[in-house]
Design an enzyme around this catalytic site. Structure first.
Site, PDB file in Angstrom:
ATOM      1  CG  HIS A  39       4.468  -4.634   2.134  1.00 24.81           C
ATOM      2  ND1 HIS A  39       4.132  -5.844   1.559  1.00 24.81           N
ATOM      3  CD2 HIS A  39       4.574  -4.865   3.461  1.00 24.81           C
ATOM      4  CE1 HIS A  39       4.041  -6.772   2.509  1.00 24.81           C
ATOM      5  NE2 HIS A  39       4.301  -6.195   3.666  1.00 24.81           N
ATOM      6  CG  HIS A  64       1.963  -5.730   8.307  1.00 20.79           C
ATOM      7  ND1 HIS A  64       1.452  -5.051   7.210  1.00 20.79           N
ATOM      8  CD2 HIS A  64       3.005  -6.456   7.852  1.00 20.79           C
ATOM      9  CE1 HIS A  64       2.164  -5.366   6.145  1.00 20.79           C
ATOM     10  NE2 HIS A  64       3.113  -6.212   6.508  1.00 20.79           N
ATOM     11  CG  ASP A  65       6.053  -4.826   7.721  1.00 18.94           C
ATOM     12  OD1 ASP A  65       6.098  -5.822   8.471  1.00 18.94           O
ATOM     13  OD2 ASP A  65       6.024  -4.920   6.476  1.00 18.94           O
ATOM     14  CD  GLU A  68       8.908  -7.356  11.469  1.00 21.50           C
ATOM     15  OE1 GLU A  68       9.405  -7.623  10.368  1.00 21.50           O
ATOM     16  OE2 GLU A  68       7.893  -7.915  11.916  1.00 21.50           O
ATOM     17  CG  ASP A  69      10.372  -3.039   8.765  1.00 22.86           C
ATOM     18  OD1 ASP A  69      11.158  -3.804   9.363  1.00 22.86           O
ATOM     19  OD2 ASP A  69       9.628  -3.425   7.846  1.00 22.86           O
ATOM     20  CG  ASP A 125       3.155  -9.647   5.326  1.00 23.73           C
ATOM     21  OD1 ASP A 125       3.514  -8.741   4.539  1.00 23.73           O
ATOM     22  OD2 ASP A 125       3.929 -10.183   6.149  1.00 23.73           O
TER      23      ASP A 125
END
Length: 181
Positions: A39, A64-65, A68-69, A125
């Site tokens: 991704h 970018h994630d 968050e993850d 995204d």
């Protein structure tokens, strides 16, 4: 100070490796359980296809994630990749302490006020996620949930208009294909 092409490749590869390490155990929710790292790499690739060569934007796309993850912190991103990359990542990171519906609403409301660099990452995204939904529905997602995602993404993207004509054209085509007005 201007970086040489070799230095830029080294920084970009370091960033890609960092993201791959952070996401190494994660899988997408599709039936094939695609490695999650596909991704962020795909998001960065979409940006390059649209002519984006800003190294910090491409790094932020890869990262970018991560906050968050994964267990990544903004401070860690800044120490490894600089304050501007941190800032872009911070702008596109949802606050996971908030309920999901509130996070989704905030994405709609805050899209227009993001920096140009963050808007580019956000557009790419959305393209990646929408294309993914067109090809394969995540496990346990109903057709209705997919439809809701398309409509929500359209609202976010409407507030990103005027950022990049190529990316916006791709999104317009996707929304047209899905009959989302």
């Amino acid at each position: 100070m201007e970086q040489t092409p070799g230095e830029m490749i080294k920084v970009y590869t370091k960033c890609m490796n960092f993201a791959a390490e952070k996401h190494r155990m994660q899988r997408r929710l599709d039936p094939e359980e695609t490695p999650y790292i596909n991704h962020p790499i795909g998001v960065a690739y979409i940006l390059t296809e649209a002519g984006i060569t800003d190294l910090e934007v491409l790094q932020a796309a890869l990262l970018h994630d991560t906050v968050e993850d994964t267990d990544t912190t903004f401070e860690e991103i800044e120490s490894l990749f600089g304050p501007n990359v941190r800032s872009i990542v911070q702008e596109v990171t949802d606050d996971k302490t908030l309920p999901k519906q509130q996070r989704k609403q905030l994405q709609i409301e805050r899209a227009a006020s993001k920096s140009h660099q963050a808007k580019l990452v956000k557009l790419a995204d959305k393209i990646y996620n929408l294309r993914d939904l067109q090809c394969r529905k995540p496990e346990l997602w109903t057709d209705e949930r997919c439809r809701e995602y398309f409509h929500w993404a359209k609202q976010v993207c409407n507030n990103l208009k005027g950022t990049n004509a190529k990316l916006e054209s791709i999104l317009d085509d996707i929304f047209r294909q899905e009959n989302v007005n």
